[in-house]
Design a protein around this motif. Structure first.
Motif, mmCIF file in Angstrom:
data_model
loop_
_atom_site.group_PDB
_atom_site.id
_atom_site.type_symbol
_atom_site.label_atom_id
_atom_site.label_comp_id
_atom_site.label_asym_id
_atom_site.label_seq_id
_atom_site.Cartn_x
_atom_site.Cartn_y
_atom_site.Cartn_z
ATOM 1 N N SER A 196 11.616 9.308 15.614
ATOM 2 C CA SER A 196 13.013 8.836 15.435
ATOM 3 C C SER A 196 13.031 7.641 14.309
ATOM 4 C CB SER A 196 13.675 8.495 16.775
ATOM 5 O OG SER A 196 13.068 7.123 17.212
ATOM 6 N N VAL A 197 14.144 7.319 13.895
ATOM 7 C CA VAL A 197 14.351 6.267 13.087
ATOM 8 C C VAL A 197 13.969 5.018 13.910
ATOM 9 C CG1 VAL A 197 15.844 4.679 11.775
ATOM 10 C CG2 VAL A 197 16.212 7.144 11.606
ATOM 11 N N LEU A 198 14.242 4.746 15.157
ATOM 12 C CA LEU A 198 13.898 3.624 15.944
ATOM 13 C C LEU A 198 12.527 3.785 16.100
ATOM 14 C CD1 LEU A 198 16.738 3.179 18.608
ATOM 15 C CD2 LEU A 198 16.537 2.176 16.418
ATOM 16 N N GLU A 199 11.984 4.707 16.259
ATOM 17 C CA GLU A 199 10.320 4.735 16.559
ATOM 18 C C GLU A 199 9.762 4.110 15.211
ATOM 19 O OE1 GLU A 199 8.018 7.762 18.682
ATOM 20 O OE2 GLU A 199 9.948 8.678 18.269
ATOM 21 N N GLN A 200 9.990 4.808 14.036
ATOM 22 C CA GLN A 200 9.924 4.336 12.703
ATOM 23 C C GLN A 200 9.795 3.207 12.350
ATOM 24 O OE1 GLN A 200 11.598 7.021 9.689
ATOM 25 N NE2 GLN A 200 10.327 8.844 10.778
ATOM 26 N N THR A 201 10.824 2.470 12.699
ATOM 27 C CA THR A 201 11.331 0.993 12.368
ATOM 28 C C THR A 201 10.785 0.086 13.369
ATOM 29 O OG1 THR A 201 13.323 1.269 12.981
ATOM 30 C CG2 THR A 201 13.054 1.422 10.925
ATOM 31 N N TRP A 202 10.346 0.388 14.814
ATOM 32 C CA TRP A 202 10.099 -0.547 15.675
ATOM 33 C C TRP A 202 8.557 -0.470 16.169
ATOM 34 C CZ3 TRP A 202 14.582 -0.178 19.686
ATOM 35 C CH2 TRP A 202 15.632 -1.081 19.065
ATOM 36 N N SER A 203 7.936 0.838 16.171
ATOM 37 C CA SER A 203 6.755 0.854 16.776
ATOM 38 C C SER A 203 5.871 1.810 15.814
ATOM 39 C CB SER A 203 6.831 1.760 17.978
ATOM 40 O OG SER A 203 7.488 2.913 17.880
ATOM 41 N N ARG A 204 6.183 1.986 14.495
ATOM 42 C CA ARG A 204 5.052 2.822 13.772
ATOM 43 C C ARG A 204 4.602 1.892 12.599
ATOM 44 N NH1 ARG A 204 2.268 5.977 16.048
ATOM 45 N NH2 ARG A 204 1.961 7.183 14.306
ATOM 46 N N PRO A 205 3.411 1.734 12.219
ATOM 47 C CA PRO A 205 3.086 1.296 11.047
ATOM 48 C C PRO A 205 3.516 1.801 9.756
ATOM 49 C CG PRO A 205 1.299 2.645 11.582
ATOM 50 C CD PRO A 205 2.436 2.743 12.912
ATOM 51 N N THR A 206 3.699 1.240 8.560
ATOM 52 C CA THR A 206 4.124 1.698 7.292
ATOM 53 C C THR A 206 3.158 1.333 6.142
ATOM 54 O OG1 THR A 206 5.383 -0.002 6.877
ATOM 55 C CG2 THR A 206 6.332 1.657 8.220
ATOM 56 N N ALA A 207 3.227 1.736 5.096
ATOM 57 C CA ALA A 207 2.775 1.683 3.847
ATOM 58 C C ALA A 207 3.827 1.753 2.866
ATOM 59 C CB ALA A 207 1.474 2.347 3.406
ATOM 60 N N GLU A 208 4.200 0.782 2.084
ATOM 61 C CA GLU A 208 5.507 0.713 1.097
ATOM 62 C C GLU A 208 4.880 0.263 -0.161
ATOM 63 O OE1 GLU A 208 8.125 2.234 1.885
ATOM 64 O OE2 GLU A 208 8.186 2.572 3.741
ATOM 65 N N VAL A 209 5.402 1.058 -1.225
ATOM 66 C CA VAL A 209 5.142 0.264 -2.657
ATOM 67 C C VAL A 209 6.424 -0.457 -2.995
ATOM 68 C CG1 VAL A 209 4.636 0.894 -4.913
ATOM 69 C CG2 VAL A 209 3.838 2.323 -3.305
ATOM 70 N N ASN A 210 6.170 -1.758 -3.303
ATOM 71 C CA ASN A 210 7.416 -2.659 -3.513
ATOM 72 C C ASN A 210 7.495 -2.822 -4.876
ATOM 73 O OD1 ASN A 210 5.471 -4.237 -0.770
ATOM 74 N ND2 ASN A 210 7.664 -3.046 -0.381
ATOM 75 N N GLY A 211 6.754 -2.439 -5.668
ATOM 76 C CA GLY A 211 7.034 -2.701 -7.289
ATOM 77 C C GLY A 211 5.748 -2.096 -7.915
ATOM 78 N N ILE A 212 6.082 -1.545 -9.244
ATOM 79 C CA ILE A 212 5.198 -1.002 -10.102
ATOM 80 C C ILE A 212 5.218 -1.728 -11.437
ATOM 81 C CG2 ILE A 212 3.995 0.839 -11.125
ATOM 82 C CD1 ILE A 212 4.762 2.790 -8.643
ATOM 83 N N ILE A 213 4.322 -2.145 -12.041
ATOM 84 C CA ILE A 213 4.490 -3.049 -13.401
ATOM 85 C C ILE A 213 3.575 -2.448 -14.358
ATOM 86 C CG2 ILE A 213 4.802 -4.938 -14.680
ATOM 87 C CD1 ILE A 213 4.774 -6.137 -11.356
ATOM 88 N N GLY A 214 3.922 -1.953 -15.385
ATOM 89 C CA GLY A 214 2.790 -1.799 -16.695
ATOM 90 C C GLY A 214 3.577 -1.134 -17.725
#
Length: 465
Positions: free
Chosen positions: A295-313
């Motif tokens: 669920s969205v609550l699980e994803q945002t409260w109890s699951r770890p994440t890997a997010e790309v915040n910016g790409i430069i080149g």
């Protein structure tokens, strides 16, 4: 119970006076990020220390390399628990000033669309209004009973909005003065206007910047295209490999230390009437990403994440330039839960990148902070005590929620002082913190005081380990 009732009545009868004291604090432009407000930060610290001393705390302003700390202590009855309450008196800048409907440092009481009264000023919710709910609860207790139901140490810092550079050295240098049975932090929200919330977990954070290098200079894509490694291609492939088709992160051992949320807690989350459609719809989306089957609550409260915040080149200016860049970089952040180890995750990510590099390419890494997650045991007696107290004050039973963001101070209380942190706040999601027209609901200010009075009374009766 008679003394608690008299304390609550005292809070009710003196709401106007407590509002006046909050207004005095809100009028001080304690913007920690701007050097020209340095003296105002000290003025806010002096005001708070003086106010706490007037209540009967042993209070002082402590210098740091940055803005000062306020440290105050009041003993409780013999054998009662002792708590450390944390808040911050510094505030965000007010820009853009033209979007404010009134002077950000001249607080006013207005009516919201629903007719409810609200306090509008910079710092009203973040964090001056919140911290003053606790101070006012202590004031009422002292006025009615001559003491406090448990021991209380108060720590107010002046650099939370500018990265807290002085906080860790202060904790390390004053452990004996700060040690308590548990920490209380008020910099959080309610679930909704009638449902208080206890944040049982905070996700940790690891920030990494990776730089992929290939040729010794930028190359003409007509001369070298197809033959020369393109760092943007290499970086894109690596970033694309971070997740599998189900949304799980593929870094080895990434889920080490990640527990499942107990079934009864998940069931409580299901009862919160959270609308995934509304949550995503507010930002123009309608499909939940992330791990399948969560669920969205699980994803945002109890699951770890890997997010790309910016790409430069490469070339990103106006027009077009046919170039193969010599390097490409990305900023990547990881949100951690439960017992994940920030430094082990960082090393595993770096190994993940290096193993996918062509032989004639290299990678550099630049860390951008790291802090572990905070997770109170779901059966914590501190949670049980606070839940009991809050549920007696508000129309609805207190909700046990997670938090997707990170509050590093909670981790430091655990690491440096060995204390669990109880996160209880009375803000609302629409308080516009860090934005123009920041506000704090009058109900939050009033019932927040009553809530803290109930919580410290319940703690004073004892919390079983």
């Amino acid at each position: 119970m008679a003394s608690l009732d008299s304390v609550l009545t005292c809070i009710d009868l003196n709401l106007d006076q407590s509002l006046g004291r909050l207004f005095e604090l809100l009028r001080i432009p304690s913007i920690s990020t701007d050097p020209k407000y340095r003296s105002e930060c000290r003025r806010a610290a002096d005001y708070l220390a003086g106010d706490l001393a007037a209540i009967g705390f042993e209070a002082s302003v402590r210098d740091t390399n940055g803005h000062p700390m306020v440290l105050a202590r009041h003993e409780g009855p013999e054998g009662a628990p002792h708590v450390l309450f944390y808040g911050h008196y510094d505030v965000q800048p007010v820009d853009p000033i033209e979007l404010w409907n009134s002077d950000p440092f001249e607080p006013v009481v207005t009516e919201g669309p629903d007719g409810a009264k609200r306090i509008v000023a910079r710092g009203a919710a973040d964090d001056k209004g919140q911290l003053m709910t606790f101070v006012e609860a202590c004031r009422a207790y002292k006025a009615e009973t001559g003491g406090l139901p448990c021991g209380v140490t108060i720590l107010f810092e002046g650099e939370e909005e500018s990265g807290s550079p002085s906080l860790l050295p202060f904790l390390e240098g004053h452990k004996d003065e700060l040690k308590a049975d548990a920490a209380l932090v008020c910099d959080t929200n309610m679930w909704d206007r009638e449902t208080p919330a206890i944040s049982t977990g905070l996700r940790g954070l690891v920030g990494e910047e990776v730089v992929i290098k290939a040729a010794s200079r930028d190359l003409h894509s007509g001369y070298y295209g197809g033959a020369a490694a393109n760092p943007l291609h290499v970086l894109s492939r690596i970033l694309g490999a971070l997740h599998d088709e189900t949304g799980r992160v593929t870094i080895p051992d990434f889920y080490e230390g990640v527990d499942e949320v107990p079934a009864d807690v998940k069931a409580q989350w299901d009862e919160l009437n959270f609308s995934e459609e509304d949550f995503l719809g507010d930002v123009g989306l309608w499909l939940a990403a992330g791990e399948k089957g969560r669920s969205v609550l699980e994803q945002t409260w109890s699951r770890p994440t890997a997010e790309v915040n910016g790409i430069i080149g490469g070339y990103t200016g106006a027009g077009f330039k046919t170039v193969i860049p010599a390097e490409a970089r990305a900023k990547v952040s990881f949100r951690l839960v439960f017992q994940q180890d920030p430094e082990k995750l960082r090393e595993n990510f770096r190994r993940f990148v290096r193993e996918r590099l062509p032989a004639d390419c290299s990678a550099e890494f630049h860390p951008h902070g790291g802090s572990p997650a905070i997770q109170l045991p779901f059966d914590s007696p501190w949670i049980a005590a606070a839940s009991e107290a809050l549920s007696e004050e508000w129309p609805n039973k207190a909700a046990m929620i997670g938090m997707g963001g990170s509050i590093p101070i909670a981790g430091e209380f655990k690491n440096q002082l060995g204390m669990e942190t109880l996160l209880v706040g009375f803000g609302n999601g629409d308080d516009a913190i860090h934005s123009p027209n920041e506000k704090y609901e009058m109900t939050s200010f009033h019932k927040g005081q009553r809530s803290w009075a109930r919580i410290i009374e319940r703690i004073g009766r004892g919390v079983a380990a």
